[in-house]
Structure formats: structure tokens, C-alpha cells
Scaffold this active site. Structure first.
Site, mmCIF file in Angstrom:
data_model
loop_
_atom_site.group_PDB
_atom_site.id
_atom_site.type_symbol
_atom_site.label_atom_id
_atom_site.label_comp_id
_atom_site.label_asym_id
_atom_site.label_seq_id
_atom_site.Cartn_x
_atom_site.Cartn_y
_atom_site.Cartn_z
ATOM 1 N N HIS A 141 -5.824 2.924 1.350
ATOM 2 C CA HIS A 141 -4.983 4.048 1.782
ATOM 3 C C HIS A 141 -5.544 4.774 3.016
ATOM 4 O O HIS A 141 -4.836 4.993 3.991
ATOM 5 C CB HIS A 141 -4.805 5.064 0.654
ATOM 6 C CG HIS A 141 -4.251 4.477 -0.616
ATOM 7 N ND1 HIS A 141 -3.330 3.455 -0.613
ATOM 8 C CD2 HIS A 141 -4.468 4.766 -1.921
ATOM 9 C CE1 HIS A 141 -3.015 3.146 -1.863
ATOM 10 N NE2 HIS A 141 -3.697 3.931 -2.680
ATOM 11 N N ASP A 149 0.902 -1.142 0.000
ATOM 12 C CA ASP A 149 0.000 0.000 0.000
ATOM 13 C C ASP A 149 0.937 1.186 0.000
ATOM 14 O O ASP A 149 1.586 1.482 1.013
ATOM 15 C CB ASP A 149 -0.878 0.014 1.258
ATOM 16 C CG ASP A 149 -1.864 1.184 1.227
ATOM 17 O OD1 ASP A 149 -1.431 2.302 0.905
ATOM 18 O OD2 ASP A 149 -3.049 0.980 1.511
ATOM 19 N N HIS A 150 1.049 1.870 -1.133
ATOM 20 C CA HIS A 150 2.153 2.828 -1.243
ATOM 21 C C HIS A 150 2.016 4.002 -0.274
ATOM 22 O O HIS A 150 2.981 4.700 -0.005
ATOM 23 C CB HIS A 150 2.358 3.290 -2.685
ATOM 24 C CG HIS A 150 1.388 4.316 -3.171
ATOM 25 N ND1 HIS A 150 0.113 4.010 -3.550
ATOM 26 C CD2 HIS A 150 1.503 5.645 -3.333
ATOM 27 C CE1 HIS A 150 -0.501 5.113 -3.933
ATOM 28 N NE2 HIS A 150 0.307 6.122 -3.806
HETATM 29 C C1 BG6 Z 1 -3.807 4.793 -6.223
HETATM 30 C C2 BG6 Z 1 -5.219 4.911 -6.737
HETATM 31 O O1 BG6 Z 1 -3.681 3.686 -5.372
HETATM 32 O O2 BG6 Z 1 -3.460 5.966 -5.502
HETATM 33 C C3 BG6 Z 1 -5.346 6.128 -7.618
HETATM 34 O O3 BG6 Z 1 -5.547 3.753 -7.468
HETATM 35 C C4 BG6 Z 1 -4.864 7.363 -6.885
HETATM 36 O O4 BG6 Z 1 -6.693 6.298 -8.043
HETATM 37 C C5 BG6 Z 1 -3.485 7.146 -6.284
HETATM 38 O O5 BG6 Z 1 -4.819 8.433 -7.817
HETATM 39 C C6 BG6 Z 1 -3.073 8.305 -5.399
HETATM 40 O O6 BG6 Z 1 -1.733 8.161 -5.011
HETATM 41 P P1 BG6 Z 1 -0.850 9.436 -4.665
HETATM 42 O O7 BG6 Z 1 0.446 8.863 -4.185
HETATM 43 O O8 BG6 Z 1 -0.722 10.231 -5.909
HETATM 44 O O9 BG6 Z 1 -1.587 10.184 -3.603
#
Ligand code: BG6
Length: 483
Positions: A235, A172-173
Site C-alpha cells: 500500500h 492492492d485495494h
Molecule cells: C490490509 C492490511 O491490506 O489493509 C490490514 O492487511 C490493514 O492489516 C488494511 O488493516 C487497511 O486497509 P484500510 O482500507 O482500512 O486502510
């Protein structure tokens, strides 16, 4: 500190995620001296490419996704020497024997499944059948990890047939973002906050992840998911866990994940009137150019999928009983701004009378942009005007505080991939966590589907549908501005 030498195989090595995040991230780590010269990156995909062709693709993705001041021709060249390509058929036999010959047994082996989840089973099985992976090998899998509890369970079972939980790294980044990890440092390395971190002193918590982008080219995937599945189930849930969890006994993968799991299990079902879903309508960009609606973007005029969601969530445990957590996320909003705000209660008694200037203390943790933290405190307005109060921010922008220009804060993916190589699962989701998150999410979605709810339209560039404001107004509170 460099990590141990490794062979990292990226299945889906020519895909979007590899080009945007994984490969540029690995280059950055190489530039920073963290990736040793003996490391190898093996792109594996179906495309008819040779090694040179793949290296060219990697060079292009560095060109496109690494900022100019970090692109050094000599370093890029040397990095590319570490990159290899293998044509492989996930569902067939092509390439597997080659991969078996290529992989070194005496280094860390990691396999990144940057492919559709429907291929996870095939990959896992073939890695075993060909004797490529061993008990120490690691696999990395991406979201979406399932579409609901049932499919998540099935995926977990598929992976478990070939790999032990200690070998599975579910990304989960958001957990790799600098501020998110800092949240744990702030909470558990300072005496200051923890005594106040509970329902007695915290009025409420707001978690906002606002994006300016629409669903872009991902319409097909997104229309099947919506903001709830795409962002909240993973997230926002992770952010909520880190804010709400009890102190783990140690900063250790299972100790941390055990505490997060308890939070998820303590989440109350959400009542229908505690949820507002929205969908962006057509509008104009800041420069007046027409912008398509969500329905146009996904090419489905009847879609009831939400591109925005706001909800009031409660955690039923001793620490948080009665403290609402308001979550909100959406596309095509006013600004790209993500923030966790812990809003503290009023002082029990004001010795200054009902001064107009009084505000509650807020600890705001900004995920992006300008990662950092601000604590608003009340002070006396300077000058001879008597005892008037004013709010000032105690402000800490991480880039400034660390003397770095923001560029030096590594991207979430870079950090997480290095954690895989180091064998540290703290920032990865455990199977039971993912299942518990779905177990909470499923009935909420089933509820609005059964009622036939339609999302409320909102203007692009706004803060979401009006009703989302009501969610807090009726509790005598207000959302923080998205900016
Ligand atoms: C992804 C979603 O996991 O996270 C996207 O699938 C979203 O829809 C993105 O835009 C947002 O990531 P970050 O790091 O740009 O906030």
C-alpha cells in the site's frame, strides 16, 4: 454506465473478504445501476450450502456491511436473484464439471481467488483442465502476493503457466481509493503543481497510514508479516509511486505501470538508522478498559514482529535526488488517519523579515477519513495589525465538492471489481512491479533480522515509539500530527 454482463466466480465465496467487501460492494454497484441484470455472481466454496443458504449469507453480509440508507428490500431481493452457489473442492474434483456447465461463454468471465495463495496453482490449473476459462477470462488475486521475492516469483510463475499477464488482476485495494486516483488527476490535469513537483521545490514528503485497530483475529498471519510486509511493501509503496512517478504518456495500464516500476527500481537501500520499528504494549482504551499487548494479541511472547514502522526513503533519480520521503504506518495509533503530505520549501527570500507566523506550503492529500485535499497558503492576517502573516487552508473535501454525502464515494473494492469486468488493469499491480517491490523490501528485512533488532514498545493510542519522532527531528523536520 452499466458494465457488460458477466459471470463472476468468487472462490472463497463464504470467506471474510467476500462477506465484508466483495459481496456488499457488488450490491452497491447493483443499487447504483452499474451491474446489469444479466450478471451473475457465483460463490464457490467448500461449505455444504445450497443456493438459498448462500443467498441468506449474502443477505446477512449486506445487512452487516452496507449502511442502512442504502439497504432497499426490493433491490436486495433482486440482487440475490443474481447470486448462486457452488460447492467446490479446490484440490479435488468435486464441483468442477458443474462449474464448467454453469459458466456462460458469451459473457465476461472473472474468477476471484479470495483464498490462500497456496491454492492459486490448483485453481488456475483446474480452470484450464476443465475448459472453464478461455483467453479472455480474468483472474483476480489478493495480497499477500508472496512473502518475499522468491515466493512472489513462484506465484507469478504459477499463474503465468495458465494465464497471460493481461488476464491477471493483482489487487492492492489502496489503488481503488477515491483520493488515490485523484492524486493522478491533481498531478496531471493541472498545470499548477507539476512544475513544483521535484527536489528543487519539495522539501520532503510524508506518507502516513495510521490505524486504531490492533491485529485483532489475524494474529497468526500478521505475526509472520509485520507492518513492512503487510502495508509498506504494497500500500505505501503504491502511494509513493503515484506521488513520485513521471507523467505517463497516456492514462493507459502499461504506461502508468511502467512509470511506477521505474520509481520502485530507483528506491535506494534503506540504512538501518533510517528505520524505526515498534510494537504496541498493553494499555488502556479511551474508556479506561485494559487492552492487550501485541504479544498477547498474537499469542507469541517472543515475537519481534513490528506493528509499527517509520522509515526515511530516498529515490535516486533526477527529479527526486536529495528529497526524503518519510513513510510511517502502524496499528493501535492515536487515530485512523491516512495522509500524504507534500511539504514545499521555503520561499527563497522573505520580504517580510523573520515573521514568526511563517510556515511552508503543504499539500495534504487525505485518504481517510474525510477524503480530500488541503493546500496551506500564507496570507496577511486580516485586520489593521500591520503586515502579519497567517496560514489558511484551501480546503476541498471531496464529498462536499461533489455535492455528495460521503456515502456515495464507492468503496475501493467496488471500483476495482468493476474495473476487472471492464478489462481495465490500470489500478492493478503488474507482476514485475510486485517483484521489484519485494526486491527492495527483502534486504531491509534481512538486515534487521541479521542484527537481531527488536521493535521498540509504544503505547496504544500514541503516535508510535519516540524514536520515530527522532527520524525527522534530526533532519530538522517534524511529523505532521496524527488526528
Ligand atoms: C490490509 C492490511 O491490506 O489493509 C490490514 O492487511 C490493514 O492489516 C488494511 O488493516 C487497511 O486497509 P484500510 O482500507 O482500512 O486502510
Amino acid at each position: 454506465i452499466p458494465v457488460d454482463p458477466f459471470d463472476l466466480v468468487i472462490f472463497g465465496g463464504t470467506g471474510d473478504l467476500a462477506r465484508r467487501k466483495i459481496l456488499p460492494g457488488l450490491y452497491n454497484r447493483y443499487l447504483a445501476g452499474q451491474m446489469p441484470d444479466e450478471a451473475r455472481i457465483i460463490g464457490a466454496a467448500r461449505a455444504e450450502l445450497d443456493e438459498d443458504g448462500y443467498r441468506q449469507m449474502v443477505a446477512q453480509s449486506i445487512e452487516e456491511f452496507v449502511p442502512a440508507q442504502k439497504r432497499d428490500a426490493a433491490v436486495i431481493d433482486s440482487f440475490l436473484q443474481r447470486v448462486h452457489y457452488l460447492r467446490i473442492d479446490a484440490r479435488g474434483t468435486d464441483g468442477w464439471e458443474d462449474l464448467a456447465r454453469m459458466i456462460r461463454k458469451d459473457v465476461v468471465q472473472a474468477f476471484y481467488f479470495s483464498v490462500a495463495p497456496s491454492l492459486f496453482g490448483d485453481l488456475a490449473e483446474r480452470l484450464h483442465a476443465h475448459g472453464i476459462s478461455g483467453p479472455e477470462s480474468r483472474i483476480v488475486v489478493e495480497k499477500p502476493f508472496g512473502h518475499d521475492l522468491k515466493s512472489a516469483r513462484a506465484l507469478n510463475a504459477t499463474l503465468a503457466a495458465h494465464f497471460d499477464e493481461s488476464q491477471i488482476y493483482r489487487i492492492d485495494h489502496y489503488l481503488g481509493k477515491e483520493t488515490v486516483q485523484n492524486l493522478m488527476a491533481v498531478r496531471f490535469a493541472n498545470i499548477l503543481f507539476e512544475p513544483l513537483w521535484n527536489a528543487r521545490h519539495v522539501d520532503h514528503v510524508q506518507i502516513t497510514v495510521a490505524e486504531t485497530v490492533g491485529v485483532g483475529g489475524r494474529g497468526q498471519y500478521y505475526d509472520q508479516s509485520g507492518a513492512m510486509r503487510d502495508m509498506v511493501q504494497n500500500h505505501l509503496m503504491q502511494l509513493l509511486c503515484l506521488i513520485a512517478m513521471e507523467p505517463p504518456y497516456r492514462f493507459d495500464p502499461d504506461a502508468v505501470r511502467d512509470e511506477k516500476l521505474k520509481v520502485i527500481r530507483a528506491l535506494q537501500p534503506v540504512r538501518p538508522d533510517d528505520i524505526v520499528r515498534g510494537q504496541y504494549r498493553a494499555g488502556k482504551g479511551p474508556d479506561g478498559t485494559p487492552q492487550p499487548s501485541y504479544l498477547d494479541d498474537v499469542g507469541n511472547p517472543d515475537s519481534r514482529t513490528e506493528s509499527f514502522i517509520a522509515m526515511r526513503v530516498e529515490i535516486a533519480n533526477w527529479r527526486w535526488k536529495g528529497t526524503p520521503f518519510y513513510l510511517r504506518t502502524g496499528k493501535k495509533l492515536r487515530a485512523r488517519a491516512s495522509e500524504i503530505a507534500v511539504v514545499f520549501k521555503e520561499v527563497p527570500h522573505s520580504i517580510f523579515g523573520d515573521d514568526e507566523g511563517w510556515r511552508e506550503n503543504v499539500l495534504s492529500i487525505r485518504l481517510q477519513p474525510n477524503e480530500g485535499m488541503t493546500l496551506s497558503v500564507m496570507i496577511k492576517e486580516p485586520g489593521p495589525g500591520g503586515m502579519r502573516l497567517t496560514e489558511v487552508p484551501l480546503d476541498m473535501t471531496f464529498a462536499e465538492a461533489l455535492g455528495a454525502d460521503g456515502q456515495d464515494i464507492p468503496d475501493a473494492y467496488e471500483r476495482l471489481i468493476m474495473d476487472v469486468i471492464r478489462g481495465n488493469q490500470t489500478l492493478f499491480m503488474r507482476g514485475d512491479e510486485v517483484e521489484a517491490a519485494w526486491a527492495w523490501t527483502d534486504p531491509i528485512i534481512a538486515g534487521w533480522e541479521a542484527r537481531g533488532d527488536r521493535p521498540r514498545p509504544y503505547d496504544p493510542g500514541s503516535s508510535g515509539p519516540e524514536d520515530a519522532l527522532m527520524l525527522l527531528h534530526r533532519d530538522g523536520r517534524r511529523w505532521r500530527e496524527i488526528r
